[in-house]
Design an enzyme around this catalytic site. Structure first.
Site, PDB file in Angstrom:
ATOM      1  N   ASP A   1      -1.903  -0.718   5.563  1.00 44.21           N
ATOM      2  CA  ASP A   1      -2.535  -0.052   6.825  1.00 44.21           C
ATOM      3  C   ASP A   1      -4.159   0.129   6.689  1.00 44.21           C
ATOM      4  O   ASP A   1      -4.526   0.618   7.985  1.00 44.21           O
ATOM      5  CB  ASP A   1      -1.768   1.245   7.195  1.00 44.21           C
TER       6      ASP A   1
ATOM      7  N   ASP B   1       0.718  -1.041  -0.015  1.00 44.03           N
ATOM      8  CA  ASP B   1       0.102  -0.005  -0.152  1.00 44.03           C
ATOM      9  C   ASP B   1       0.913   1.414   0.149  1.00 44.03           C
ATOM     10  O   ASP B   1       2.008   0.998   0.269  1.00 44.03           O
ATOM     11  CB  ASP B   1      -0.928  -0.016   1.080  1.00 44.03           C
TER      12      ASP B   1
ATOM     13  N   ASP C   1      -0.309   5.104   1.169  1.00 46.59           N
ATOM     14  CA  ASP C   1      -0.422   6.156   2.156  1.00 46.59           C
ATOM     15  C   ASP C   1      -0.246   5.208   3.731  1.00 46.59           C
ATOM     16  O   ASP C   1      -1.257   4.359   3.796  1.00 46.59           O
ATOM     17  CB  ASP C   1      -1.832   6.890   1.939  1.00 46.59           C
TER      18      ASP C   1
END
Length: 372
Positions: free
Chosen positions: A322, A135, A137
């Site tokens: 996240d 991922d 961000d």
């Protein structure tokens, strides 16, 4: 321990997609080997939080319309629930679990640390083809107030570049693919933007790049929704609407909590006019995207197939993320019984991942590189 309720499309209900294979049939012959169960997970790798939060998040997935103030109130509750470290007013005090930092909740956490169990992960991957999925961000870059300034560090970029020299590496993000590429600036990677609805691989000599855009027909609709939401939220200080090509993101990170209802009302009023779009939620962001059966888990499966690893028993996918939207990919890995999902989070979350990291993963990526 309860397994997480994450809505994931049936993998048998596939969509006809344009796909170009990058590799030949050079699959690594070996007997299938199930990765070892992460310690302390009971096979599920889940952290059980309150049923109330789960129901709030599931309710948010329902398309807008109906319910009036009650529906808006449930949206506001869900917006709060998505940020357990958010400081509420004195009249809305945090629960004991939310107030405690990660270190003080160790007795409640069953998800093991990826760093503490790094040797076990490496042993499970030994002799197998690692494929990295990252991922952006909150994983390769810190979460920042202004999404246009979510820059990755030079050291992280160097680490990802070195990683990609060893393993096929993909960035899987809710962001527009072109925007993620401008942040990362590494041509040798695979990029899956818009939660996997916009995939493009690197251009290698003698081959065509992988391209997959299963939601192309929704582009005009997404543009309309973006313009409407910009107009609807322009008087709400701190609200930011981002056009991510195949989805629209409404960021409320910089909006005062007392104004969150304005954001929710704006999104609801627009969404109810588009029954072919649905609402989901990330970290202080509301996202409007097509109702097609596609997500980050589907993107992971598509990329593995494009790389020639669809039926390979010696492939070891590692997905690090996240966000709640990364759970679809974590669940796919758990169902395939291949590789591991690693959740980046400082606070307890219900998850399908097998391991956790508390910080963006430069140190972990460097460890993987130095062991190969």
């Amino acid at each position: 321990m309860t397994n997480q309720n994450v809505v994931v499309p049936d993998t048998k209900s596939g969509i006809n997609l344009p796909m170009v294979r990058l590799s030949g049939s050079s699959i690594f012959p070996a007997t299938a080997q199930k990765p070892p169960t992460a310690p302390g997970t009971g096979g599920g790798g889940c952290i059980s939080l309150s049923t109330k939060k789960k129901l709030l998040l599931e309710n948010l997935e329902i398309n807008g319309g109906g319910g009036g103030g009650a529906r808006i109130n449930s949206w506001i509750d869900s917006m709060r629930a998505s940020s357990p470290t958010h400081m509420k007013s004195s009249s809305q005090s945090l629960s004991e679990d939310q107030q405690l930092p990660w270190q003080q909740q160790q007795q409640q956490i069953t998800l093991p640390s990826a760093m503490d169990n790094f040797d076990q992960i490496m042993e499970a991957s030994r002799g197998k083809q690692i494929v990295m999925f990252l991922d952006y961000d909150g994983t390769l870059s810190p979460i920042v107030d202004d999404p246009d300034r979510a820059f990755m560090s030079k050291k992280m970029r160097t680490t990802v570049r070195r990683l990609a020299r060893c393993f096929p590496t993909a960035i899987v993000s809710g962001r527009c693919r072109d925007k993620v590429y401008k942040f990362v600036r590494l041509a040798e990677l695979y990029y899956a933007g818009s939660h996997g609805m916009d995939i493009k691989g690197p251009i290698n000599q003698g081959t065509e790049p992988v391209i997959c855009q299963p939601a192309s027909e929704f582009l005009p609709m997404i543009d309309e929704v973006f313009k409407e939401l910009v107009a609807k939220t322009k008087l709400t200080p701190g609200a930011k609407v981002e056009n991510n090509k195949f989805c629209v993101s409404v960021h409320f990170r910089c909006v005062e909590e007392k104004k969150w209802s304005e954001v929710a009302e704006a999104v609801k009023s627009v969404l109810k006019k588009y029954p072919k779009l649905r609402l989901s939620q990330g970290r202080k962001v509301l996202e409007i995207r097509p109702t097609i059966k596609w997500d980050k888990g589907k993107a992971l499966e598509f990329l593995l197939e494009s790389l020639g690893f669809a039926n390979c028993t010696d492939v070891f996918p590692v997905y690090i993320g996240d966000d709640r939207t990364d759970e679809d990919a974590f669940k796919v890995l758990k169902e395939r019984e291949q590789g591991f999902g690693i959740l980046v989070s400082k606070v307890p979350k219900e998850t399908n991942a097998s391991y956790s990291l508390q910080e963006p993963t430069q140190a972990s990526l460097q460890n993987i590189f130095h062991n190969y």
